[in-house]
Motif scaffolding. Structure first.
Motif, PDB file in Angstrom:
ATOM      1  N   VAL A 210       0.844  -1.197   0.000  1.00 57.29           N
ATOM      2  CA  VAL A 210       0.000   0.000   0.000  1.00 57.29           C
ATOM      3  C   VAL A 210       0.882   1.252   0.000  1.00 57.29           C
ATOM      4  N   TYR A 211       1.987   1.205   0.737  1.00 53.75           N
ATOM      5  CA  TYR A 211       2.934   2.328   0.724  1.00 53.75           C
ATOM      6  C   TYR A 211       3.376   2.642  -0.707  1.00 53.75           C
ATOM      7  N   GLY A 212       3.777   1.593  -1.449  1.00 48.92           N
ATOM      8  CA  GLY A 212       4.208   1.792  -2.836  1.00 48.92           C
ATOM      9  C   GLY A 212       3.110   2.379  -3.701  1.00 48.92           C
ATOM     10  N   ILE A 213       1.874   1.932  -3.489  1.00 45.26           N
ATOM     11  CA  ILE A 213       0.734   2.465  -4.251  1.00 45.26           C
ATOM     12  C   ILE A 213       0.548   3.951  -3.963  1.00 45.26           C
ATOM     13  N   THR A 214       0.676   4.335  -2.685  1.00 44.75           N
ATOM     14  CA  THR A 214       0.491   5.758  -2.339  1.00 44.75           C
ATOM     15  C   THR A 214       1.601   6.614  -2.931  1.00 44.75           C
ATOM     16  N   LYS A 215       2.806   6.072  -2.994  1.00 43.57           N
ATOM     17  CA  LYS A 215       3.927   6.833  -3.576  1.00 43.57           C
ATOM     18  C   LYS A 215       3.732   7.010  -5.085  1.00 43.57           C
ATOM     19  N   GLN A 216       3.280   5.947  -5.734  1.00 42.24           N
ATOM     20  CA  GLN A 216       2.972   6.035  -7.162  1.00 42.24           C
ATOM     21  C   GLN A 216       1.908   7.104  -7.394  1.00 42.24           C
ATOM     22  N   ASN A 217       0.899   7.104  -6.549  1.00 42.79           N
ATOM     23  CA  ASN A 217      -0.195   8.060  -6.669  1.00 42.79           C
ATOM     24  C   ASN A 217       0.287   9.498  -6.470  1.00 42.79           C
ATOM     25  N   GLN A 218       1.103   9.715  -5.448  1.00 46.14           N
ATOM     26  CA  GLN A 218       1.667  11.050  -5.192  1.00 46.14           C
ATOM     27  C   GLN A 218       2.429  11.563  -6.417  1.00 46.14           C
ATOM     28  N   GLU A 219       3.308  10.709  -6.911  1.00 47.05           N
ATOM     29  CA  GLU A 219       4.139  11.076  -8.062  1.00 47.05           C
ATOM     30  C   GLU A 219       3.280  11.436  -9.274  1.00 47.05           C
ATOM     31  N   GLN A 220       2.302  10.590  -9.567  1.00 45.27           N
ATOM     32  CA  GLN A 220       1.463  10.814 -10.747  1.00 45.27           C
ATOM     33  C   GLN A 220       0.611  12.072 -10.609  1.00 45.27           C
ATOM     34  N   MET A 221       0.090  12.312  -9.415  1.00 43.47           N
ATOM     35  CA  MET A 221      -0.724  13.509  -9.203  1.00 43.47           C
ATOM     36  C   MET A 221       0.099  14.775  -9.428  1.00 43.47           C
ATOM     37  N   VAL A 222       1.294  14.815  -8.853  1.00 45.95           N
ATOM     38  CA  VAL A 222       2.146  16.006  -8.991  1.00 45.95           C
ATOM     39  C   VAL A 222       2.526  16.229 -10.456  1.00 45.95           C
ATOM     40  N   LEU A 223       2.938  15.151 -11.134  1.00 46.49           N
ATOM     41  CA  LEU A 223       3.400  15.295 -12.520  1.00 46.49           C
ATOM     42  C   LEU A 223       2.243  15.497 -13.505  1.00 46.49           C
TER      43      LEU A 223
END
Length: 379
Positions: free
Chosen positions: A189-202
Motif C-alpha cells: 500500500v505504501y508503494g501504491i500511495t507513492k505512485q499516486n503522489q508522483e502521478q498527481m504532482v506530474l
C-alpha cells in the motif's frame, strides 16, 4: 526560474532536516511543515528529538499536518518551491494501516494540489519524494523473453525456502538495474500511495505552469536516521538490535538485496532537481546503482560496532516484500550530472560512528513483527 523560498513538508524528518540545513547553508529561506510524529521523533519531540532540534531556529517551523487545509494555507504563503516529503513510510505497516497511509500520503498531496490549482500562490516548482517501492520487484532479464518484471512472490514457493522471483515460461532470471521506464507495479500500500503522489504532482502541476519533479529514492540511510522507528530503515533497526545485544533475525535466506544510498548523496540529488531546469517534469531514480544483500548489511554492522550478536537466517518472510531492486542511474546522470559520492562501506562507517554517539534506544522491532504476524502478513 528564481527560487529563494522553499517549503519542505516533513522537513523535520531524516531526509527533510538534512535537506533543510543544506539549503539554509546555500542561502535559501526554508519553511518546514511537520507534525513531529512520535513514531519518528519519540515523546516530547520539541525537547528531545535530535532531528527537530537540528533545524530549530534555523528555519521557519510550522507545527502542523498535511491533512489540514489551514496548515497548508499558512505554509504555502510566499513560497517559490515545495519539497513534499511528509508521508507515512513503513512498507509493512502500510499493509494493515491502510486508511492512515492513504489519508496522509494521497489525501495530503491532493490537498496541496487543490490549493495550488484554486488559490493564488507563487510556487514555481514542486519536488515530490517518490520511492523505489513503486516498482515492486526490480527489472530482470530472461534468456527466453528479454526484459521481464516479476509479480509478487507467493507463499507456496517461499514456504519451501525458494525466495527468488519467478516469471512464467522463463528459466532463471538475471537481475539488472531498474530504470525509470521499468514497469510500475507496487507490492505494498505504501508503494501504491507513492505512485499516486508522483502521478498527481506530474499530472496537475504542468497544467498550471508549475514544474513537477519526482525522485524515486532507494533505501536512504545515514547519521540522524531515527533509531526509534521499528517500521522502516533496516540499518537503524539492526543497529538498535545490536546495541541492545539482541539477536538479528534475517528474513528469507539473507540474499535479498537493496540499493543503499547515503543521505548526503540524496540531498545533493534533490538540490539539483530544485535548481536545474532540466529536471522539470521529469522523474529520476536516486541510488548508488549497487545491490547489497541483507546478510552483508548485518555482518558489516556487527563488525563496525564490535558487538557480537547472533545473526540468524530464519527463512521467515513478509508478504509484500520484494526480493531485489537496485537503481539504474543513467537518466539522472545524463540530465542532472548526478553521481553518488559515498560508497556503502564509507557510508556505513559514518553511520555506525554516529550511532556510537547516541543513547541506546529501546528495541521495539519485535512489536512491529507481532503486529504483522497477527494480521497474517508475517510467515
Amino acid at each position: 526560474m528564481l527560487i529563494k523560498n522553499v517549503l519542505i513538508t516533513g522537513g523535520a524528518g531524516f531526509i527533510g532536516s538534512n535537506l533543510a540545513l543544506k539549503l539554509v547553508s546555500k542561502g535559501y529561506t526554508v519553511t518546514v511543515l511537520d507534525n513531529l510524529s512520535p513514531q519518528i521523533h519519540g515523546d516530547n519531540p520539541q525537547i528531545t528529538s535530535p532531528l527537530y532540534l537540528s533545524i530549530k531556529d534555523k528555519v521557519n517551523f510550522i507545527y502542523g499536518t498535511v491533512t489540514n487545509k489551514d496548515d497548508w494555507e499558512k505554509a504555502l504563503k510566499g513560497q517559490d518551491a515545495i519539497v513534499h516529503y511528509a508521508a507515512e513510510t513503513g512498507t509493512g505497516q502500510s499493509m494493515y494501516e491502510v486508511e492512515k497511509y492513504v489519508d496522509v500520503n494521497i489525501n495530503g498531496t491532493a490537498l496541496m494540489l487543490n490549493l495550488l490549482v484554486n488559490g493564488d500562490y507563487t510556487v514555481k516548482k514542486v519536488v515530490v519524494a517518490s520511492s523505489r517501492s513503486i516498482y515492486g520487484e526490480g527489472k530482470y532479464l530472461s534468456k527466453e523473453l528479454g526484459a521481464v518484471y516479476p509479480t509478487q512472490r507467493t507463499a507456496e514457493f517461499m514456504d519451501n525456502g525458494d525466495f527468488e522471483a519467478k516469471y512464467p515460461n522463463s528459466s532463471e532470471l538475471i537481475l539488472v538495474g531498474t530504470d525509470e521506464e521499468s514497469k510500475i507495479h507496487p507490492s505494498s500500500v505504501y508503494g501504491i500511495t507513492k505512485q499516486n503522489q508522483e502521478q498527481m504532482v506530474l499530472t496537475v502541476c504542468p497544467t498550471i505552469g508549475i514544474a513537477g519533479v519526482a525522485f524515486r529514492y532507494q533505501n536512504v540511510y545515514g547519521p540522524g536516521q531515527s533509531l526509534k522507528n521499528p517500521y522502516t530503515g533496516i540499518l537503524s533497526i539492526f543497529s538498535t538490535q545490536i546495541k541492545n545485544g539482541n539477536a538479528i533475525n534475517i528474513f528469507e535466506d539473507g540474499k535479498e538485496s537493496r540499493d543503499f544510498v547515503y543521505i548526503d548523496d540524496v540531498v545533493d540529488a534533490t538540490i539539483l532537481g530544485l535548481e536545474k531546469e532540466e529536471a522539470n517534469n521529469q522523474v529520476f531514480n536516486v541510488g548508488t546503482g549497487v545491490a547489497i544483500d541483507v546478510l552483508t548489511v548485518a555482518n558489516e554492522l556487527v563488525k563496525n560496532y564490535g558487538i557480537e550478536v547472533p545473526i540468524r537466517v530464519s527463512g521467515n518472510y513478509r508478504l509484500g516484500d520484494i526480493r531485489h531492486n537496485y537503481a539504474d542511474l543513467t537518466k539522472i546522470n545524463k540530465f542532472l550530472g548526478f553521481q553518488p559520492e559515498v560508497s556503502f562501506e564509507q557510508g556505513l562507517k559514518k553511520f555506525a560512528d554516529w550511532v556510537n554517539t547516541q543513547e541506546v534506544q529501546e528495541d521495539k522491532y519485535q512489536k512491529s513483527i507481532d503486529e504483522m504476524k497477527a494480521k497474517g502478513l508475517y510467515k
